[in-house]
Scaffold this motif. Structure first.
Motif, PDB file in Angstrom:
ATOM      1  N   UNK A  96       2.888  -2.188   5.547  1.00 35.48           N
ATOM      2  CA  UNK A  96       3.575  -3.472   5.432  1.00 35.48           C
ATOM      3  C   UNK A  96       3.093  -4.124   4.143  1.00 35.48           C
ATOM      4  N   UNK A  97       4.034  -4.651   3.357  1.00 40.29           N
ATOM      5  CA  UNK A  97       3.670  -5.239   2.078  1.00 40.29           C
ATOM      6  C   UNK A  97       4.347  -6.573   1.840  1.00 40.29           C
ATOM      7  N   UNK A  98       4.698  -6.810   0.597  1.00 41.88           N
ATOM      8  CA  UNK A  98       5.295  -8.093   0.214  1.00 41.88           C
ATOM      9  C   UNK A  98       6.626  -8.361   0.902  1.00 41.88           C
ATOM     10  N   UNK A  99       7.346  -7.308   1.292  1.00 44.20           N
ATOM     11  CA  UNK A  99       8.628  -7.503   1.986  1.00 44.20           C
ATOM     12  C   UNK A  99       8.444  -8.333   3.253  1.00 44.20           C
ATOM     13  N   UNK A 100       7.342  -8.112   3.952  1.00 43.54           N
ATOM     14  CA  UNK A 100       7.079  -8.844   5.187  1.00 43.54           C
ATOM     15  C   UNK A 100       6.883 -10.339   4.926  1.00 43.54           C
ATOM     16  N   UNK A 101       6.519 -10.685   3.704  1.00 42.88           N
ATOM     17  CA  UNK A 101       6.285 -12.080   3.338  1.00 42.88           C
ATOM     18  C   UNK A 101       7.510 -12.721   2.689  1.00 42.88           C
ATOM     19  N   UNK A 102       8.500 -11.897   2.350  1.00 41.49           N
ATOM     20  CA  UNK A 102       9.656 -12.411   1.631  1.00 41.49           C
ATOM     21  C   UNK A 102       9.326 -12.743   0.188  1.00 41.49           C
ATOM     22  N   UNK A 103       8.350 -12.034  -0.369  1.00 42.44           N
ATOM     23  CA  UNK A 103       7.902 -12.274  -1.745  1.00 42.44           C
ATOM     24  C   UNK A 103       8.320 -11.100  -2.617  1.00 42.44           C
ATOM     25  N   UNK A 104       8.920 -11.414  -3.742  1.00 44.61           N
ATOM     26  CA  UNK A 104       9.260 -10.398  -4.747  1.00 44.61           C
ATOM     27  C   UNK A 104       8.126 -10.391  -5.770  1.00 44.61           C
TER      28      UNK A 104
END
Length: 166
Positions: free
Chosen positions: A125-133
């Motif tokens: 799990x990475x930045x996608x889970x945070x909604x961050x580009x």
């Protein structure tokens, strides 16, 4: 990371690196801070996250990009791991004997870490889970590496002035 190597690039015609083919996924600290903020605010489920930048590149390529940003030409010289190990133990011994006055330029642990790629796992799990580009390396480096350019903050003005000459 980049500050250290940019500083080294000012000193001579060769930029030595250990593990030139080692893969990295550099990430902008502001992106990591934004993710930490979301965790602290409870906006994201608890868990383990691996945060990496938008692209995976080898160490040599990262140094090439850094050299382009600071507008310096240097030979990026790969130091083989066996030689780096000898150097690391030597530097550590000098550091110990000097009671920490002389810093170790590279440690055995750093050499060991440089043998392995430093990238986010495929299923993590990475930045996608945070909604961050995550920000691209090329968008961030010029903002803080300008001071390592030959003319520092005035480098852009100096280049612009070349166009005024007739």
């Amino acid at each position: 990371f980049f500050n250290r190597f940019a500083s080294m690039a000012r000193l001579g015609p060769i930029l030595p690196v250990v593990g030139a083919e080692t893969k990295f996924q550099p990430v902008y600290v502001d992106d990591v801070a934004a993710a930490a903020e979301k965790v602290l605010q409870g906006d994201v489920a608890a868990g383990i996250y691996e945060l990496g930048g938008p692209e995976v590149r080898d160490f040599r390529s990262l140094m090439g990009t850094m050299l382009d940003v600071i507008r310096r030409r240097r030979l990026v010289l790969n130091i083989p791991f066996f030689a780096a190990n000898i150097m690391a133990y030597g530097f550590s011994a000098v550091n110990t004997l000097s009671l920490g006055i002389v810093p170790a330029q590279i440690t055995p642990d750093q050499v060991r870490n440089l043998r392995k790629d430093n990238v986010v796992a495929k299923d993590a799990k990475g930045f996608d889970a945070f909604g961050i580009e995550p920000a691209a390396l090329e968008a961030v480096l010029p903002d803080y590496l300008w001071r390592f350019r030959p003319s520092g903050q005035y480098d852009a003005i100096k280049e612009s002035a070349k166009n005024l000459r007739t």
